[in-house]
Design a protein around this motif. Structure first.
Motif, PDB file in Angstrom:
ATOM      1  N   THR A  11      92.886  38.564 117.642  1.00 46.37           N
ATOM      2  CA  THR A  11      91.973  39.515 118.173  1.00 46.37           C
ATOM      3  C   THR A  11      92.732  41.053 118.093  1.00 46.37           C
ATOM      4  N   THR A  13      95.123  42.119 116.201  1.00 42.41           N
ATOM      5  CA  THR A  13      95.221  42.503 114.785  1.00 42.41           C
ATOM      6  C   THR A  13      93.822  43.197 114.217  1.00 42.41           C
ATOM      7  N   ILE A  14      92.875  42.271 114.448  1.00 42.80           N
ATOM      8  CA  ILE A  14      91.524  42.597 113.828  1.00 42.80           C
ATOM      9  C   ILE A  14      90.917  43.976 114.273  1.00 42.80           C
ATOM     10  N   VAL A  15      91.055  43.976 115.768  1.00 40.85           N
ATOM     11  CA  VAL A  15      90.793  45.277 116.488  1.00 40.85           C
ATOM     12  C   VAL A  15      91.452  46.342 116.034  1.00 40.85           C
ATOM     13  N   ARG A  17      93.015  46.892 113.078  1.00 35.88           N
ATOM     14  CA  ARG A  17      92.765  47.031 111.821  1.00 35.88           C
ATOM     15  C   ARG A  17      91.387  47.785 111.920  1.00 35.88           C
ATOM     16  N   LEU A  18      90.451  47.594 112.668  1.00 41.99           N
ATOM     17  CA  LEU A  18      88.981  48.295 112.695  1.00 41.99           C
ATOM     18  C   LEU A  18      89.270  49.910 112.931  1.00 41.99           C
ATOM     19  N   SER A  32      84.946  45.368 106.924  1.00 43.03           N
ATOM     20  CA  SER A  32      85.427  44.013 106.625  1.00 43.03           C
ATOM     21  C   SER A  32      86.064  43.525 107.973  1.00 43.03           C
ATOM     22  N   SER A  33      86.171  44.193 109.040  1.00 45.06           N
ATOM     23  CA  SER A  33      86.432  43.676 110.576  1.00 45.06           C
ATOM     24  C   SER A  33      85.429  43.244 111.228  1.00 45.06           C
ATOM     25  N   SER A 107      86.066  44.741 122.771  1.00 46.48           N
ATOM     26  CA  SER A 107      85.221  44.161 121.538  1.00 46.48           C
ATOM     27  C   SER A 107      85.627  42.452 121.574  1.00 46.48           C
ATOM     28  N   VAL A 109      86.016  39.059 119.678  1.00 45.55           N
ATOM     29  CA  VAL A 109      86.358  38.620 118.237  1.00 45.55           C
ATOM     30  C   VAL A 109      86.071  37.042 118.106  1.00 45.55           C
ATOM     31  N   LYS A 113      86.296  37.846 112.925  1.00 48.90           N
ATOM     32  CA  LYS A 113      85.840  39.190 112.980  1.00 48.90           C
ATOM     33  C   LYS A 113      85.280  39.566 114.530  1.00 48.90           C
TER      34      LYS A 113
END
Length: 132
Positions: A11, A13-15, A17-18, A32-33, A107, A109, A113
């Protein structure tokens, strides 16, 4: 034995990255996120306040944000992740005044995503005009 990444780490890492993609103006990286049917909840007092669903509506919102906030100068203060939730606090300058606007976003996830974001503005500087 294969090491697996925890849901909390995934979670975060994805956030992160966004936000990195957003600050770089990397629209493809941002998308992509996000899940195809992502839901973004902006405070109703903002000129662009409301609920945005899906990539197309998100792109319209992102364009509006880029007109009002200098996201290239976005500074993350805190990131707290727990399981499928991530809470980020940050600030970025208002383009017209140059003053920092303080924002928090939560956010959620799922399946790698972001499926939902809820935005919290500390200051209501945009309540009367998007370029106050």
């Amino acid at each position: 034995m294969t090491e697996t990444i925890s849901q909390t780490e995934q979670t975060r890492t994805i956030v992160e990255r966004l936000y990195a993609a957003g600050a770089a103006g990397d629209v493809e990286g941002v998308l992509s996120s996000l899940a195809e049917d992502v839901v973004v909840n902006e405070p109703s007092y903002l000129p662009w306040g409301g609920t945005y669903t899906g990539h197309e509506q998100f792109l319209g919102l992102f364009g509006t944000l880029m007109q009002n906030l200098d996201l290239t100068k976005l500074k993350i203060k805190y990131t707290v992740a727990d399981n499928d939730k991530c809470f980020v606090t940050f600030h970025a300058p208002d383009i017209s005044s140059g003053k920092d606007v303080y924002i928090a976003e939560q956010s959620t996830v799922r399946d790698g995503k972001i499926i939902e974001m809820t935005i919290f503005y500390n200051e209501q500087t945009f309540a009367t005009s998007p370029n106050s």
